[in-house]
Motif scaffolding. Structure first.
Motif, PDB file in Angstrom:
ATOM      1  N   THR A 129      -0.801  20.877-123.673  1.00  0.00           N
ATOM      2  CA  THR A 129      -1.265  21.843-122.681  1.00  0.00           C
ATOM      3  C   THR A 129      -2.575  22.472-123.142  1.00  0.00           C
ATOM      4  N   PRO A 130      -3.661  22.305-122.392  1.00  0.00           N
ATOM      5  CA  PRO A 130      -4.941  22.886-122.799  1.00  0.00           C
ATOM      6  C   PRO A 130      -4.959  24.396-122.574  1.00  0.00           C
ATOM      7  N   ASP A 131      -5.901  25.044-123.199  1.00  0.00           N
ATOM      8  CA  ASP A 131      -6.054  26.486-123.030  1.00  0.00           C
ATOM      9  C   ASP A 131      -6.530  26.791-121.610  1.00  0.00           C
ATOM     10  N   PHE A 132      -5.868  27.736-120.954  1.00  0.00           N
ATOM     11  CA  PHE A 132      -6.196  28.057-119.562  1.00  0.00           C
ATOM     12  C   PHE A 132      -7.639  28.537-119.424  1.00  0.00           C
ATOM     13  N   TYR A 133      -8.059  29.420-120.305  1.00  0.00           N
ATOM     14  CA  TYR A 133      -9.399  30.004-120.177  1.00  0.00           C
ATOM     15  C   TYR A 133     -10.486  28.954-120.400  1.00  0.00           C
ATOM     16  N   ASP A 134     -10.272  28.056-121.350  1.00  0.00           N
ATOM     17  CA  ASP A 134     -11.240  26.975-121.569  1.00  0.00           C
ATOM     18  C   ASP A 134     -11.337  26.089-120.328  1.00  0.00           C
ATOM     19  N   THR A 135     -10.176  25.763-119.760  1.00  0.00           N
ATOM     20  CA  THR A 135     -10.156  24.940-118.549  1.00  0.00           C
ATOM     21  C   THR A 135     -10.817  25.676-117.391  1.00  0.00           C
ATOM     22  N   LEU A 136     -10.551  26.965-117.296  1.00  0.00           N
ATOM     23  CA  LEU A 136     -11.138  27.786-116.236  1.00  0.00           C
ATOM     24  C   LEU A 136     -12.664  27.790-116.318  1.00  0.00           C
ATOM     25  N   LYS A 238      -1.823  35.117-125.367  1.00  0.00           N
ATOM     26  CA  LYS A 238      -1.898  33.830-124.671  1.00  0.00           C
ATOM     27  C   LYS A 238      -2.874  32.853-125.313  1.00  0.00           C
ATOM     28  N   ARG A 239      -3.741  33.358-126.180  1.00  0.00           N
ATOM     29  CA  ARG A 239      -4.765  32.494-126.778  1.00  0.00           C
ATOM     30  C   ARG A 239      -4.719  32.600-128.303  1.00  0.00           C
ATOM     31  N   PRO A 240      -3.771  31.927-128.921  1.00  0.00           N
ATOM     32  CA  PRO A 240      -3.647  32.009-130.384  1.00  0.00           C
ATOM     33  C   PRO A 240      -4.772  31.268-131.100  1.00  0.00           C
ATOM     34  N   ILE A 241      -4.913  31.571-132.371  1.00  0.00           N
ATOM     35  CA  ILE A 241      -5.820  30.819-133.240  1.00  0.00           C
ATOM     36  C   ILE A 241      -5.234  29.420-133.424  1.00  0.00           C
ATOM     37  N   SER A 242      -6.087  28.411-133.398  1.00  0.00           N
ATOM     38  CA  SER A 242      -5.591  27.040-133.467  1.00  0.00           C
ATOM     39  C   SER A 242      -6.345  26.231-134.521  1.00  0.00           C
ATOM     40  N   ILE A 243      -5.579  25.597-135.401  1.00  0.00           N
ATOM     41  CA  ILE A 243      -6.165  24.652-136.358  1.00  0.00           C
ATOM     42  C   ILE A 243      -6.107  23.290-135.682  1.00  0.00           C
TER      43      ILE A 243
END
Length: 340
Positions: A129-136, A238-243
């Motif tokens: 599942t991609p990040d909503f804000y990035d997709t937006l 909703k937007r955690p840090i991601s490695i």
């Protein structure tokens, strides 16, 4: 040759509607429109319907997004509000009161539906599942050609989405880390919303004694600010840090974010010591020193921290708070070693 043809085509696509608007401005500034209700209706219809329709017919077979018809309509609305005599703005006011809210809601609904469809498609293809804000932001960039405007629209939509629509608990993956649970920021933002509410009520009743219109304007601004803060606060979880694969994605809700290639990371230090005060030392939190950090990342070269509405700042040292700093450091350093 093709570039010249494209340039000429774009000149027609935008030049003709702008030329029509120029003619309408000339007409609105003339004496013919004064007291002429029929002409006022015709000019209003041209501003809000004819010009956008002409623009749509010109761009319908081009790569220009069809949704840019809405900004063209808004441009006509702004021009009419400025140049049309006040006594001739009856139909313009009707449009503002009844049609404009419907258009705004329709655009918002369209954007959210398109984003969700994009996310579903991506999930089926990639299994993630991609990040909503990035997709937006990507979707808004397709809809609105101007990058700055696209970011503005994306931020406003994200505020509404995170604040009022997305109440489902976010599942944190094995490569993701939260930063809001042990931080005082959510409580701080919640308190700020309460202060806004109390102050808005007090100021409203105080100003209403002198100017009811001003009181309602300030109340509306306070409500807008509270909605913004609510969206910012809820986006933290909703937007955690991601490695991620190939890069570390650091996010602070929709307020700040940066992407760091593993090869650019010099050190990852667990520390709460005060950061150096220089132009290339930043904090992931926009609150700066008002929020404590427990991780300091030092880079080999400058990187960019992108904030609200696309504002950018350069950095080489970044302080941030992570709920599980030890696990974060261990996993990040393992990934860095594997990527070398």
């Amino acid at each position: 040759m093709n570039r010249t043809i494209t340039l000429n085509r774009n000149l027609i696509n935008f030049g003709l509607p702008l030329g029509l608007l120029a003619v309408l401005i000339f007409l609105m500034k003339s004496s013919f429109i004064e007291g002429n209700d029929t002409l006022s209706l015709a000019v209003t219809a041209d501003l809000l319907l004819t010009v956008p329709l002409v623009y749509f017919l010109l761009i319908r077979k081009t790569r220009i997004p069809k949704t840019t018809v809405v900004p063209m309509m808004v441009l006509g609305l702004l021009i009419g509000s400025y140049f049309l005599p006040k006594e001739s703005q009856t139909y313009l006011e009707l449009f503002k009161s009844w049609a404009l809210p419907v258009i705004e809601i329709s655009v918002l609904t369209f954007v959210i539906i398109k984003v969700r469809k994009t996310i579903i498609t991506y999930k089926k293809l990639k299994g993630a599942t991609p990040d909503f804000y990035d997709t937006l932001k990507n979707v808004c960039s397709e809809i609105v050609p101007a990058k700055s405007v696209a970011l503005l629209v994306a931020t406003e939509v994200a505020v509404i989405y995170y604040g009022f629509i997305d109440w489902k608990r976010k599942e944190i993956g094995s490569n993701e880390f939260t930063y809001h649970k042990d931080s005082g920021t959510p409580a701080l933002l919640g308190g700020f919303i309460m202060v806004i509410g109390v102050e808005a009520i007090a100021v409203h009743f105080l100003l209403a004694k002198w100017s009811l219109a001003l009181a309602w304007v300030l109340t509306a601004l306070s409500l807008y600010t509270a909605i913004q803060v609510l969206g910012f606060a809820r986006s933290l979880s909703k937007r955690p840090i991601s490695i991620g694969t190939g890069a570390l994605l650091l996010r602070y809700g929709i307020m700040n974010e940066t992407r760091i290639s593993y090869s650019d990371i010099e050190t990852v230090e667990l520390s709460k010591k005060e950061l150096e005060k220089d132009e290339l030392t930043r904090t992931l939190s926009p609150l700066g020193e008002n929020e404590s950090h427990n991780v300091i990342i030092r880079l080999k070269r400058e990187n960019t921290l992108t904030g609200i509405y696309g504002f950018r700042k350069e950095y080489k040292v970044l302080g941030l708070h992570v709920d599980k700093p030890g696990d974060f450091q261990e996993k990040l350093e393992n990934v860095i070693r594997q990527s070398v």
